[in-house]
Design a protein around this motif. Sequence first.
Motif, short mmCIF file in Angstrom:
data_model
loop_
_atom_site.label_atom_id
_atom_site.label_comp_id
_atom_site.label_asym_id
_atom_site.label_seq_id
_atom_site.Cartn_x
_atom_site.Cartn_y
_atom_site.Cartn_z
N GLY A 43 8.22 73.42 35.85
CA GLY A 43 9.28 72.49 35.51
C GLY A 43 9.87 72.74 34.13
N ARG A 69 12.45 63.06 34.07
CA ARG A 69 11.13 62.75 34.64
C ARG A 69 10.06 63.64 34.02
N LEU A 70 10.40 64.90 33.78
CA LEU A 70 9.45 65.79 33.12
C LEU A 70 9.14 65.31 31.71
N THR A 92 18.07 64.22 35.93
CA THR A 92 16.97 63.26 36.09
C THR A 92 15.63 63.97 36.22
N ALA A 93 15.65 65.21 36.77
CA ALA A 93 14.39 65.97 36.85
C ALA A 93 13.87 66.28 35.45
N ASP A 101 20.91 65.10 39.72
CA ASP A 101 19.51 65.33 40.12
C ASP A 101 18.79 66.25 39.14
N GLU A 102 19.48 67.26 38.66
CA GLU A 102 18.86 68.20 37.72
C GLU A 102 18.60 67.52 36.37
N ARG A 141 12.00 75.89 34.31
CA ARG A 141 13.24 75.60 35.03
C ARG A 141 14.20 74.81 34.14
#
Length: 207
Positions: A170, A198-199, A194-195, A191-192, A173
């Motif tokens: 993660g 979240r990380l 929020t990812a 989405d990218e 990325r």
Amino acid sequence: MSGLSPDGDEGRALLRRELLRPEYNAENPVLRFLEWLGRRLDAGLAAAGAADPLVAAAVMVVLLAGALALAWLVARARSERDPRRPGPDAITGTGLGSGDLRARAEAALAAGRPEEALLDAFRALAVRQVEAGRLADQPGATAREVAAALAEVAEPAGGPAPGRRDRAAGLHRAARLFDGVAYGDRRVGADEVTAVMRLDDDLAGRR
């Protein structure tokens, strides 16, 4: 202004108004130079106007173009020096805390600016880890260097290997996305972003 060919007085008035714009007064040396230039231009415009109105008009156009170019250079230099406006590749050297960066990322995402949001989300992640003492504060570090350093400390050595691999993947990325947006004009979606957020939350909850 009379017709298309201003006389000497009108040309001097236009030039004075242009040189009084705030962007020309950003630095004292620049202001002094412009004052000197204005005095020289007064004499030049007066001489040109007395000789031929068309010559005066041409001189004024050239001088105004030069003044606008100088204003652009001054504004660009100020922008590059302003710590509140870091370059797109700045990661930890923004002068802002992780909370401020995260709030800025969330605001940008809500406003429909996902690329800007992703940059600040990754910065928030990195700065939060600096604040927690898990990452050295190196403003010149690249996103990939930050990801590599955090991948080594994202989970204690005795932690589950799959979890370590997932977080490392993660991080790498997220770093690639950061570089793509900062250097390659890559487009990203919510989405990218929020990812990455979240990380950030996941790493922040690990001691």
